[in-house]
Design an enzyme around this catalytic site. Structure first.
Site, mmCIF file in Angstrom:
data_model
loop_
_atom_site.group_PDB
_atom_site.id
_atom_site.type_symbol
_atom_site.label_atom_id
_atom_site.label_comp_id
_atom_site.label_asym_id
_atom_site.label_seq_id
_atom_site.Cartn_x
_atom_site.Cartn_y
_atom_site.Cartn_z
ATOM 1 C CG ASP A 113 51.331 35.083 -0.698
ATOM 2 O OD1 ASP A 113 51.772 35.454 -1.794
ATOM 3 O OD2 ASP A 113 50.472 35.703 -0.063
ATOM 4 C CG ASP A 128 53.722 39.495 -3.182
ATOM 5 O OD1 ASP A 128 52.867 39.938 -3.975
ATOM 6 O OD2 ASP A 128 53.485 38.614 -2.343
#
Length: 155
Positions: A113, A128
């Protein structure tokens, strides 16, 4: 149309994997790098769980759930969905995002991330975004179909 779906899915997957590779090779874990957009930052984080670190202590379960979700979306696409362009785009986004995160978990044990938005409590990645955007498209498409059917019933 099916060949185009495969290519679109591969393009979305490549965008995700390339951006994760860039982030991992450019950013420092826990650091915060500003971007040209004042509320957007790059901030590398390894997430062993799902959104917001959910099930972080159960990586095998997360990997299994990720695989099941991808399989269900593919099954629904093949079995039930109309073959319209927007359904393919929505499905390609969800599948590519799911596969991108699955590949990270499978080979690294975590998801990379790196996108941080001021005021948003989680750090996320392109996969995402793809998954959520695909879900929004599906909600819009289902709502549109629902209202068209309701209108037909009144006539």
């Amino acid at each position: 149309m099916k060949k185009m779906f495969v290519w679109v899915t591969l393009i979305f997957l490549a965008i995700d994997l390339v951006t994760k590779t860039w982030a991992e090779n450019t950013l420092m874990i826990g650091g915060k790098q500003e971007t040209v957009i004042s509320y957007l930052y790059w901030s590398l984080l390894y997430n062993k769980g799902m959104s917001f670190g959910f099930l972080e202590s159960r990586p095998t379960l997360v990997l299994l759930l990720n695989f099941i979700a991808i399989s269900v979306v593919i099954y629904i696409l093949i079995k039930y969905l109309s073959h319209s362009f927007m359904w393919y785009i929505a499905s390609a986004l969800i599948i590519a995002g799911g596969i991108g995160n699955f590949v990270n978990r499978l080979f690294s044990g975590h998801v990379i991330d790196f996108i941080s938005v001021q005021g948003y409590p989680a750090i996320f990645n392109v996969a995402d975004i793809e998954i959520r955007l695909g879900m929004v498209f599906i909600i819009i498409l289902v709502s549109k179909d629902y209202f068209v059917e309701k209108r037909k019933e009144k006539l």
